[in-house]
Design an enzyme around this catalytic site. Structure first.
Site, short mmCIF file in Angstrom:
data_model
loop_
_atom_site.label_atom_id
_atom_site.label_comp_id
_atom_site.label_asym_id
_atom_site.label_seq_id
_atom_site.Cartn_x
_atom_site.Cartn_y
_atom_site.Cartn_z
N ASP A 40 54.63 19.86 12.06
CA ASP A 40 55.04 18.47 11.82
C ASP A 40 56.39 18.43 11.11
OD1 ASP A 40 54.27 19.22 9.28
OD2 ASP A 40 53.08 17.43 8.87
N SER A 41 56.93 19.62 10.80
CA SER A 41 58.32 19.71 10.32
C SER A 41 59.28 19.16 11.37
CB SER A 41 58.68 21.17 9.99
OG SER A 41 58.38 22.00 11.08
N GLU A 178 52.72 28.24 1.32
CA GLU A 178 54.09 27.72 1.28
C GLU A 178 54.57 27.53 -0.15
OE1 GLU A 178 54.92 24.36 3.82
OE2 GLU A 178 56.94 24.12 3.02
O1 KIV Z 1 55.32 21.97 9.79
C1 KIV Z 1 55.69 23.13 9.62
O2 KIV Z 1 56.65 23.61 10.21
C2 KIV Z 1 54.94 23.95 8.67
C3 KIV Z 1 55.49 25.28 8.34
C4 KIV Z 1 56.64 25.13 7.44
C5 KIV Z 1 54.47 26.21 7.80
O3 KIV Z 1 53.93 23.54 8.20
#
Ligand code: KIV
Length: 268
Positions: A40-41, A178
């Site tokens: 979701d990043s 994280e």
């Molecule tokens: O949404 C994402 O990319 C993540 C990673 C940073 C682990 O949760």
């Protein structure tokens, strides 16, 4: 393709990267990365939001489908967006199920907490593999008040350790840690049987994950624990600049980019 069981049993360092579209996923897989996370990043990385909170289940499903269509070697994990899980169990299962049934994901990732222990168990029971995620969980940005390091007090560290154990017991096949102190991540890695995958969590996890736009240097900002391994932003700026110049100067399109059909010469 590495299966969830392979990742669970991995002897070698696990490599994981995010990808949100087909061409990037294809390149990530070709490089031999073990796990592709449709994170979701994407909210910050490619959708222009300033957090992950607005990302919808449809957006993650559509991008997971794009990634799944072009990959067969990497394990594809769909990230469950904010409030798509944990509110109502039936709805959470339906949303996670969509990622597997419709979008072709091999597993889902949940930003985890006390509220996801039971849900993890239920999803695993139903055949949906779950990757847990502890430490900094960006979907809680409004509660935490930013994206700072987590687990820095004895109490907070102990809570993460307890939750890590609880999610392992619930059946999670791996755990993202994280932005936590490296010694906490090392301790959890030692304590768990399932692999830990760190981001800003030091070198002692069983694997590492980063956001693709940070790695290739596409974004204009990246967190201090990340590393830029390329300059795609510079490449795009240069290519787009050259295109503009070529169009404005009349150099493009050249003869080899154009076709003429004699029969229509006298149409007007
Ligand atoms: O949404 C994402 O990319 C993540 C990673 C940073 C682990 O949760």
């Amino acid at each position: 393709m590495p299966t969830v069981a392979d990742i669970r049993a991995a002897n070698e360092t696990i490599t994981m990267l995010t990808a949100y579209d087909a061409p990037t996923a294809e390149l990530v897989e070709r490089a031999g990365i073990d796990v592709i996370l449709v994170g979701d990043s994407m909210g910050n990385a490619v959708l222009g939001h300033d957090s992950t909170l607005p990302v919808t289940i449809e957006e993650v499903a559509s991008r997971t489908a794009a990634v799944s269509r072009v990959t067969d070697e990497a394990l594809v994990v769909a990230d469950m967006p904010f409030l798509s899980f944990g509110v109502d169990e039936a709805e959470s299962i339906e949303n996670a199920g969509r990622m597997v049934k419709e979008a072709g994901a091999d597993a889902v990732k949940l930003e985890s907490g006390p509220h996801t222990v039971g849900l993890t168990e239920r999803l695993v029971e139903l055949g949906i593999p779950v990757m847990a995620h502890l430490g900094l969980t960006p979907q809680r940005v409004n509660q935490i008040g930013g994206y700072g390091r987590q687990g820095t007090t004895r109490e907070a560290a102990a809570e993460i350790v307890d939750l890590a154990r609880a999610h392992e017991e619930a059946g999670a096949f791996s755990l993202v840690l994280e932005h936590v102190p490296a010694n906490l991540a090392a301790g959890i890695t030692e304590a768990l049987d399932v692999p830990t995958i760190g981001i800003g969590a030091g070198p002692d996890c069983d694997g590492q994950v980063l956001v693709i736009t940070d790695v290739i240097g596409l974004g204009d900002w990246s967190p201090p624990f990340s590393k830029q391994f390329g300059d795609v932003r510079g490449e795009i700026e240069s290519a787009v600049g050259k295109y503009k110049e070529a169009v404005e100067s009349g150099e493009f399109p050249a003869e080899e980019h154009s076709e003429t059909v004699e029969e229509i010469d006298d149409v007007y």
